[in-house]
Scaffold this motif. Structure first.
Motif, PDB file in Angstrom:
ATOM      1  N   ARG A 169       0.851  -1.187   0.000  1.00 59.17           N
ATOM      2  CA  ARG A 169       0.000   0.000   0.000  1.00 59.17           C
ATOM      3  C   ARG A 169       0.890   1.242   0.000  1.00 59.17           C
ATOM      4  N   MET A 170       0.517   2.218  -0.789  1.00 61.22           N
ATOM      5  CA  MET A 170       1.242   3.488  -0.820  1.00 61.22           C
ATOM      6  C   MET A 170       0.347   4.547  -0.183  1.00 61.22           C
ATOM      7  N   GLN A 171       0.883   5.226   0.866  1.00 61.10           N
ATOM      8  CA  GLN A 171       0.140   6.303   1.509  1.00 61.10           C
ATOM      9  C   GLN A 171       0.854   7.611   1.218  1.00 61.10           C
ATOM     10  N   MET A 172       0.092   8.584   0.783  1.00 59.80           N
ATOM     11  CA  MET A 172       0.640   9.904   0.496  1.00 59.80           C
ATOM     12  C   MET A 172       0.103  10.880   1.526  1.00 59.80           C
ATOM     13  N   TYR A 173       0.865  11.933   1.788  1.00 58.34           N
ATOM     14  CA  TYR A 173       0.510  12.883   2.838  1.00 58.34           C
ATOM     15  C   TYR A 173       0.609  14.314   2.338  1.00 58.34           C
ATOM     16  N   LEU A 174       0.058  15.212   3.147  1.00 61.64           N
ATOM     17  CA  LEU A 174       0.231  16.639   2.893  1.00 61.64           C
ATOM     18  C   LEU A 174       1.478  17.098   3.638  1.00 61.64           C
ATOM     19  N   PHE A 175       2.299  17.895   2.970  1.00 63.91           N
ATOM     20  CA  PHE A 175       3.487  18.466   3.581  1.00 63.91           C
ATOM     21  C   PHE A 175       3.173  19.911   3.944  1.00 63.91           C
ATOM     22  N   ALA A 176       3.475  20.277   5.180  1.00 58.92           N
ATOM     23  CA  ALA A 176       3.215  21.646   5.619  1.00 58.92           C
ATOM     24  C   ALA A 176       4.092  22.611   4.832  1.00 58.92           C
ATOM     25  N   GLY A 177       3.489  23.664   4.347  1.00 60.66           N
ATOM     26  CA  GLY A 177       4.216  24.663   3.579  1.00 60.66           C
ATOM     27  C   GLY A 177       4.957  25.633   4.479  1.00 60.66           C
ATOM     28  N   VAL A 178       5.888  26.345   3.910  1.00 63.00           N
ATOM     29  CA  VAL A 178       6.667  27.352   4.619  1.00 63.00           C
ATOM     30  C   VAL A 178       5.803  28.594   4.786  1.00 63.00           C
ATOM     31  N   PRO A 179       5.748  29.184   6.005  1.00 62.83           N
ATOM     32  CA  PRO A 179       4.925  30.378   6.183  1.00 62.83           C
ATOM     33  C   PRO A 179       5.438  31.545   5.345  1.00 62.83           C
ATOM     34  N   THR A 180       4.529  32.426   4.984  1.00 63.90           N
ATOM     35  CA  THR A 180       4.900  33.622   4.236  1.00 63.90           C
ATOM     36  C   THR A 180       5.128  34.755   5.224  1.00 63.90           C
ATOM     37  N   PHE A 181       6.281  35.380   5.130  1.00 67.17           N
ATOM     38  CA  PHE A 181       6.657  36.509   5.979  1.00 67.17           C
ATOM     39  C   PHE A 181       6.864  37.686   5.043  1.00 67.17           C
ATOM     40  N   THR A 182       5.903  38.612   5.037  1.00 60.66           N
ATOM     41  CA  THR A 182       5.932  39.730   4.102  1.00 60.66           C
ATOM     42  C   THR A 182       6.088  41.047   4.851  1.00 60.66           C
ATOM     43  N   VAL A 183       7.093  41.821   4.456  1.00 57.79           N
ATOM     44  CA  VAL A 183       7.258  43.166   4.999  1.00 57.79           C
ATOM     45  C   VAL A 183       6.461  44.099   4.100  1.00 57.79           C
ATOM     46  N   ASN A 184       5.495  44.824   4.701  1.00 60.34           N
ATOM     47  CA  ASN A 184       4.633  45.747   3.968  1.00 60.34           C
ATOM     48  C   ASN A 184       5.210  47.155   3.903  1.00 60.34           C
ATOM     49  N   ALA A 185       5.859  47.570   4.988  1.00 59.49           N
ATOM     50  CA  ALA A 185       6.422  48.920   5.075  1.00 59.49           C
ATOM     51  C   ALA A 185       7.565  48.908   6.077  1.00 59.49           C
ATOM     52  N   ASN A 218      11.067  53.190  11.715  1.00 61.23           N
ATOM     53  CA  ASN A 218      10.343  53.689  10.543  1.00 61.23           C
ATOM     54  C   ASN A 218       8.988  53.009  10.380  1.00 61.23           C
ATOM     55  N   ASN A 219       8.413  52.547  11.506  1.00 60.06           N
ATOM     56  CA  ASN A 219       7.097  51.888  11.512  1.00 60.06           C
ATOM     57  C   ASN A 219       7.061  50.620  10.673  1.00 60.06           C
ATOM     58  N   LEU A 220       7.965  49.698  10.968  1.00 57.73           N
ATOM     59  CA  LEU A 220       8.009  48.397  10.303  1.00 57.73           C
ATOM     60  C   LEU A 220       6.675  47.689  10.465  1.00 57.73           C
ATOM     61  N   ASN A 221       6.092  47.246   9.355  1.00 59.63           N
ATOM     62  CA  ASN A 221       4.807  46.566   9.352  1.00 59.63           C
ATOM     63  C   ASN A 221       4.942  45.284   8.550  1.00 59.63           C
ATOM     64  N   VAL A 222       4.502  44.156   9.126  1.00 58.33           N
ATOM     65  CA  VAL A 222       4.637  42.864   8.459  1.00 58.33           C
ATOM     66  C   VAL A 222       3.321  42.095   8.477  1.00 58.33           C
ATOM     67  N   THR A 223       3.233  41.111   7.591  1.00 64.53           N
ATOM     68  CA  THR A 223       2.120  40.173   7.559  1.00 64.53           C
ATOM     69  C   THR A 223       2.679  38.763   7.612  1.00 64.53           C
ATOM     70  N   LEU A 224       2.154  37.960   8.531  1.00 64.27           N
ATOM     71  CA  LEU A 224       2.514  36.549   8.647  1.00 64.27           C
ATOM     72  C   LEU A 224       1.328  35.729   8.146  1.00 64.27           C
ATOM     73  N   THR A 225       1.586  34.825   7.211  1.00 60.07           N
ATOM     74  CA  THR A 225       0.537  34.013   6.608  1.00 60.07           C
ATOM     75  C   THR A 225       0.988  32.560   6.568  1.00 60.07           C
ATOM     76  N   ALA A 226       0.043  31.642   6.722  1.00 62.00           N
ATOM     77  CA  ALA A 226       0.360  30.215   6.649  1.00 62.00           C
ATOM     78  C   ALA A 226       0.806  29.848   5.246  1.00 62.00           C
ATOM     79  N   GLY A 227       1.732  28.924   5.178  1.00 59.03           N
ATOM     80  CA  GLY A 227       2.157  28.408   3.879  1.00 59.03           C
ATOM     81  C   GLY A 227       1.126  27.437   3.334  1.00 59.03           C
ATOM     82  N   LEU A 228       1.136  27.255   2.062  1.00 56.21           N
ATOM     83  CA  LEU A 228       0.213  26.302   1.438  1.00 56.21           C
ATOM     84  C   LEU A 228       0.674  24.881   1.717  1.00 56.21           C
TER      85      LEU A 228
END
Length: 175
Positions: free
Chosen positions: A2-18, A146-156
């Motif tokens: 039997r072959m079982q396949m899985y989901l691999f957790a993606g790398v989070p997105t770290f975006t600097v907005n300003a 300088n008012n660093l602003n970021v967004t953290l998002t889950a990876g796919l």
């Protein structure tokens, strides 16, 4: 067989907005100490980044080993430096930030190289926490004023079923 396949957790997105001089995506590693603080579960976090200032004398440090000024982190993303000799390690640092009102934590690695997955165990931590490299941390720390602003998002999540190289490899085990 039997072959079982899985989901691999993606790398989070770290975006600097300003500010615009450092805007863009940076590599980050999500913490591994709580199932209740995963970006995939709590959703994206956007906010102003501020230093976690320990109440140490004569001048504050940014290790998050003890209390911060009340209200200084409320609604903000706390930037913390790895190290400092906290007895509880990463868990203590992030829990201190959470208890002081932070909505997320950015841990800056204190050694050169890639960030690591922060370890420990505490499922009462509900704010997301990521680590960035020392080089990226130094660059972004200079922009806090300088008012660093970021967004953290889950990876796919990545599905191995759609990668024929993985399917072929696993099928080879069956042969």
């Amino acid at each position: 067989p039997r072959m079982q396949m899985y989901l691999f957790a993606g790398v989070p997105t770290f975006t600097v907005n300003a500010p615009g001089t450092v805007a863009g995506n940076y590599f980050a590693a999500e913490s591994g100490f709580s199932t209740n603080n995963k970006l995939a579960n709590v959703g994206p976090r956007t906010g102003q980044v501020v230093w976690y200032n320990d109440d140490a004398s004569p001048s504050p440090t940014h290790f998050a080993c003890n209390g911060s000024a009340p209200g200084s982190l409320t609604g903000k993303i706390a930037m913390i430096i790895r190290g400092g000799g906290c007895a509880g390690g990463f868990v203590e640092k992030v829990k201190n930030a959470q208890n002081n009102g932070a909505i997320a934590v950015i841990m800056v690695n204190n050694v050169a190289g890639f960030p690591i997955t922060m370890g420990g165990t505490d499922n009462t931590i509900t704010i997301p926490a990521v680590m960035i490299s020392q080089a990226d941390g130094n660059l972004l720390a200079a922009e806090i004023v300088n008012n660093l602003n970021v967004t953290l998002t889950a990876g796919l999540n990545l599905d191995g079923d759609y990668d024929n190289g993985i399917v072929t490899h696993e099928y080879g085990h069956g042969v």
